[in-house]
Design a protein around this motif. Structure first.
Motif, PDB file in Angstrom:
ATOM      1  N   GLN B  76       0.866  -1.186   0.000  1.00 42.31           N
ATOM      2  CA  GLN B  76       0.000   0.000   0.000  1.00 42.31           C
ATOM      3  C   GLN B  76       0.901   1.234   0.000  1.00 42.31           C
ATOM      4  OE1 GLN B  76      -2.879   0.517   3.261  1.00 42.31           O
ATOM      5  NE2 GLN B  76      -2.662   2.724   2.968  1.00 42.31           N
ATOM      6  N   THR B  77       0.813   2.027  -1.049  1.00 42.81           N
ATOM      7  CA  THR B  77       1.657   3.224  -1.098  1.00 42.81           C
ATOM      8  C   THR B  77       0.860   4.430  -0.616  1.00 42.81           C
ATOM      9  OG1 THR B  77       0.991   3.651  -3.364  1.00 42.81           O
ATOM     10  CG2 THR B  77       3.000   2.387  -3.056  1.00 42.81           C
ATOM     11  N   PHE B  78       1.582   5.443  -0.195  1.00 38.30           N
ATOM     12  CA  PHE B  78       0.912   6.687   0.182  1.00 38.30           C
ATOM     13  C   PHE B  78       1.784   7.862  -0.212  1.00 38.30           C
ATOM     14  CE2 PHE B  78       3.443   8.234   3.740  1.00 38.30           C
ATOM     15  CZ  PHE B  78       4.189   7.106   4.058  1.00 38.30           C
ATOM     16  N   VAL B  79       1.135   8.982  -0.442  1.00 39.93           N
ATOM     17  CA  VAL B  79       1.860  10.210  -0.740  1.00 39.93           C
ATOM     18  C   VAL B  79       1.750  11.151   0.449  1.00 39.93           C
ATOM     19  CG1 VAL B  79       2.027  12.159  -2.324  1.00 39.93           C
ATOM     20  CG2 VAL B  79       1.380   9.923  -3.184  1.00 39.93           C
ATOM     21  N   ASP B  80       0.598  11.089   1.110  1.00 37.27           N
ATOM     22  CA  ASP B  80       0.308  12.020   2.174  1.00 37.27           C
ATOM     23  C   ASP B  80      -0.010  11.202   3.429  1.00 37.27           C
ATOM     24  OD1 ASP B  80      -0.792  13.874   3.861  1.00 37.27           O
ATOM     25  OD2 ASP B  80      -1.854  14.941   2.280  1.00 37.27           O
ATOM     26  N   THR B  83      -3.721  10.243   4.995  1.00 37.26           N
ATOM     27  CA  THR B  83      -4.591   9.124   4.618  1.00 37.26           C
ATOM     28  C   THR B  83      -4.312   7.925   5.521  1.00 37.26           C
ATOM     29  OG1 THR B  83      -2.969   8.469   2.966  1.00 37.26           O
ATOM     30  CG2 THR B  83      -4.806   9.805   2.205  1.00 37.26           C
ATOM     31  N   VAL B  84      -3.044   7.710   5.830  1.00 37.21           N
ATOM     32  CA  VAL B  84      -2.686   6.588   6.697  1.00 37.21           C
ATOM     33  C   VAL B  84      -3.192   6.857   8.112  1.00 37.21           C
ATOM     34  CG1 VAL B  84      -0.810   5.144   7.508  1.00 37.21           C
ATOM     35  CG2 VAL B  84      -0.629   6.259   5.293  1.00 37.21           C
ATOM     36  N   GLN B  85      -3.083   8.108   8.506  1.00 39.15           N
ATOM     37  CA  GLN B  85      -3.548   8.482   9.835  1.00 39.15           C
ATOM     38  C   GLN B  85      -5.041   8.209   9.979  1.00 39.15           C
ATOM     39  OE1 GLN B  85      -1.936  12.202  11.227  1.00 39.15           O
ATOM     40  NE2 GLN B  85      -3.801  12.562  12.382  1.00 39.15           N
ATOM     41  N   ALA B  86      -5.789   8.495   8.906  1.00 41.72           N
ATOM     42  CA  ALA B  86      -7.229   8.228   8.944  1.00 41.72           C
ATOM     43  C   ALA B  86      -7.482   6.733   9.137  1.00 41.72           C
ATOM     44  CB  ALA B  86      -7.885   8.729   7.670  1.00 41.72           C
TER      45      ALA B  86
END
Lengths: 344, 423
Positions: B76-80, B83-86
């Protein structure tokens, strides 16, 4: 013989699980009259056929309406109403966005917003979007008037002029980012026009940067206002114009005394959208300048407080304050323009 | 009639509750099954969207699945990070996590499983970075040192034969580069995060003390020309004022500025070793990309600080904790990710194969180990809304009408926050 006098044919006898009206469209609701006397002996119904018929027409209507509303209401409650109440709750806490505990801090967050010039002062940067929004409405109205008249290829022009609004907002911002580069498209254009003395660092000069950004907003959103004006213009009854021309009204008089008064409520709606949009300016400074200090708006500051400084409580309070400010500004605007709709 | 309508409403509400119940039931996790067997599907969080694009992530997954048959790795990639925090707020997040920057140490046990049973505690650098009450919850994927990434061809063109050893030499080189028509140093003002080294690392380098930043909480006016923090920001401002940064320095673009450096149109960037492979990927030959410690003082004794990149952690609610832990261990020991990323391997004794790092070591007087920010410092920065860690403070200083005006504004906010928090 009315529709309801016909004996119930097997065709339109309500089936279990389908509590619907049985008479032809347009007739009086007859099932209401039928249902109280409906019983097994009359109907010769098969087993399981009749349960739903004990519901009155009103109940059926209510069930139908509610079942249709269920999904939209569930979505509304989940994504709008519930978060809104949560937002109010958070605004009274010092929640950091992650911790499972919420500390109640009363009105502390609200006091902080008004005490901190860095947060509240950002509204000064929203001013250019506000001015841009007014210009945008005037421009959109003029274009709509032109496009509503009998000019050649007007559908083509309508389509072309609407394109900026359809483009992806982030893409638009990137396009303008390249235009505003040092020696970018805008500088080259000015050079060719012999206006090279006007060249500046479009995003670097603090006096200019917010106007550069407001222009992007103008360019992107005027088509939306234009289409609304155009739709309103096309719905104006032609007989008024005929009467006016018979009375010998000039084009200016028609515009001033017929068109504009009739458009008043539409102008108000457009201004409402524009003003709230200006107060909530976000995506353009966020993408174009990463909301650097001279371009930060109240909303980018809110984001910053939440996601850089991890103070979701304060950020929630800022969101509520913004909501109240939008409400106040719009109320003032409605009051100034005379809230009531005037019949022309 | 009214009653019937309300009856309908009640029926609708009941249906809503049922629907809601189904969702809740679906999201409830089943913790009971197969915790110790290395099997099953795990989700792994990563910030490397570039490695997803070029297929490296897939390759790692396949290698791991080959070593442990019956496992399946989903990235699972993220830029910001928001989103992971949510996801974390919702309670359902990837099995292999990265420790987000705003997770405080005391929150680590709330979200993550201890990693001490991996048996790596004595074999790694920066073991204490993400530990709490003696247990390790996060292990850095690799370590970084901050310094100046530079284009050797650009230096040669400006007549500079070797990297500067003192601050004065650095300034002279900037002037030479500017004369040669090369952008001396790219600040990347618009992207903000590249400015963080100036506010957050350079002060430690000037103080030659990895714990310097944590001492700021004691000061009432940390921003002045007498403090390392203020001196560091003053260096950044001097670069701007002398025109040694990009010409249109408030309108910059990170992707573009990497290309400029790779082509030698720009000479330097103050980043970390991780940037070296990216500049090479943008077209510079590896032999032309160099890396040296920031000459923070005039005594020629330049220190470097080794700090962690993203730290791996394991979701303590994971269904396959054993698999997740095995994956972390595999990434650290067997994947070769540190070298791929141009970083310093976190396992003691593993050698880096990046020539720029060897070069960097020779120019460094001493390498210090980074000290994490104390919770007290983080709270103070957040309350004062001074973004030292993210580069926002540097932006404020560069943008202010004068250095003194910026310092005054920052000190004021700092002092207010201190009194608010009762420090």
């Amino acid at each position: 013989m009315g529709a309801c006098d016909t004996p119930q044919s097997p065709m339109n006898r309500p089936q279990a699980g389908h509590p619907v009206r049985v008479q032809p469209v347009g007739g009086p609701p007859c099932i209401q009259r039928v249902s109280p006397v409906w019983d097994d002996t009359l109907s010769e119904a098969k087993e399981g056929d009749v349960v739903s018929l004990h519901w009155s027409y009103r109940t059926q209507k209510a069930v139908l309406i509610i079942s249709f509303l269920l999904i939209p209401l569930a979505l509304l409650v989940t994504f709008s109403i519930y978060p809104f109440f949560k937002l109010i709750y958070y605004s009274f806490t010092s929640w950091d966005g992650l911790s499972p505990t919420f500390t109640w801090v009363g009105f502390n967050n609200y006091v902080q917003i008004f005490k901190n010039p860095a947060l509240f002062g950002a509204f000064a940067h929203n001013f250019s979007y506000f001015v841009g929004g007014i210009v945008q409405n005037i421009f959109a109205l003029i274009l709509a008037l032109v496009l509503n008249s009998r000019i050649r290829a007007r559908n083509l022009f309508r389509t072309i002029l609407f394109v900026p609004y359809i483009l992806n907002s982030v893409a638009v911002v990137y396009i303008f980012k390249f235009m505003y580069l040092d020696n970018g498209a805008l500088d080259i254009l000015l050079n060719h026009l012999g206006l090279s003395h006007l060249e500046t660092s479009w995003l670097g000069n603090d006096a200019v940067v917010n106007w550069s950004l407001a222009f992007v907003s103008f360019w992107q959103y005027f088509p939306f206002n234009m289409v609304i004006y155009l739709a309103a213009l096309q719905s104006l009854p032609q007989d008024m114009y005929e009467a006016a021309s018979l009375d010998g009204a000039s084009r200016w008089q028609t515009l001033w005394f017929i068109t504009l008064p009739n458009l008043k409520s539409i102008i108000q709606i457009n201004l409402l959208l524009t003003v709230s949009g200006a107060l909530e300016a976000f995506n353009i400074p966020f993408v174009m300048t990463n909301a650097s200090p001279p371009t930060a708006t109240f909303l980018t500051n809110t984001m910053n407080v939440a996601f850089t400084f991890h103070n979701f409580g304060l950020a929630s309070a800022m969101a509520i304050v913004l909501l109240i400010i939008v409400f106040i500004v719009i109320s003032i605007q409605q009051w100034l323009l005379g809230g009531r709709r005037e019949a022309a | 009639m009214k009653n019937k309508v309300w009856g309908g409403v009640a029926a609708g509400a009941a249906a809503l509750v049922v629907v809601g119940g189904v969702f809740v039931a679906q999201t409830t996790r089943n913790n009971a099954s197969a915790k110790d067997a290395i099997t099953g599907t795990i989700t792994v969080l990563t910030n490397r969207t570039d490695m997803q694009a070029n297929g490296m992530l897939k390759k790692y997954a396949q290698e791991f699945e080959k070593k442990y048959p019956g496992t399946h790795v989903q990235w699972q990639t993220f830029v910001d990070t928001s989103t992971v925090q949510a996801q974390m707020n919702g309670g359902v997040y990837p099995d292999v996590m990265l420790v987000l920057p705003n997770i405080t140490r005391d929150q680590l046990p709330t979200y993550f499983a201890p990693l001490d049973d991996l048996g790596l505690d004595n074999k790694i650098y920066l073991k204490d970075w993400d530990s709490y009450q003696g247990k390790v919850y996060g292990i850095p994927s690799f370590a970084n040192v901050n310094g100046i990434v530079y284009n050797k061809a650009a230096f040669r063109k400006a007549g500079i034969t070797q990297p500067p050893k003192t601050l004065n030499e650095f300034y002279q080189d900037c002037a030479k580069l500017k004369k040669a028509g090369i952008i001396p140093i790219e600040m990347n003002y618009t992207d903000k995060w590249p400015l963080s080294n100036w506010s957050n690392s350079l002060p430690d380098l000037i103080a030659k003390d990895a714990n310097y930043m944590n001492t700021l909480v004691k000061s009432n006016a940390p921003f002045s020309t007498n403090t390392p923090e203020g001196q560091a920001l003053a260096i950044a401002r001097k670069i701007i004022e002398n025109g040694w940064a990009e010409k249109d320095w408030k309108n910059t673009n990170w992707a573009n500025s990497k290309v400029l450096l790779a082509k030698g149109k720009a000479a330097m960037m103050f980043l970390g070793n991780w940037a070296v492979p990216q500049i090479i990927a943008d077209g510079a030959p590896s032999k032309d990309v160099g890396f040296f410690p920031f000459p923070a003082s005039n005594d020629g004794k330049n220190v470097a600080i080794m700090g962690p990149d993203w730290c791996y952690a394991v979701n303590k609610h994971s269904k396959h904790i054993a698999t997740a832990k095995a994956f972390v261990k595999w990434m650290l020991l067997d994947s070769g990710f540190a070298n791929y990323a141009g970083g310093i391997p976190i396992i003691k004794g593993q050698k880096s194969n990046v020539p720029q790092l060897a070069e960097f070591q020779k120019l460094t007087w001493k390498t210090l180990t980074a000290v994490p920010d104390s919770d007290k410092l983080t709270k103070l920065e957040n309350a004062a809304q001074i973004d030292i860690t993210g580069g926002g403070a540097t932006q404020t200083v560069l943008n202010a009408p004068s250095l003194q005006a910026a310092f005054k504004q920052l000190n004021q906010a700092w002092a207010n926050a201190k009194s608010m928090l009762g420090y």
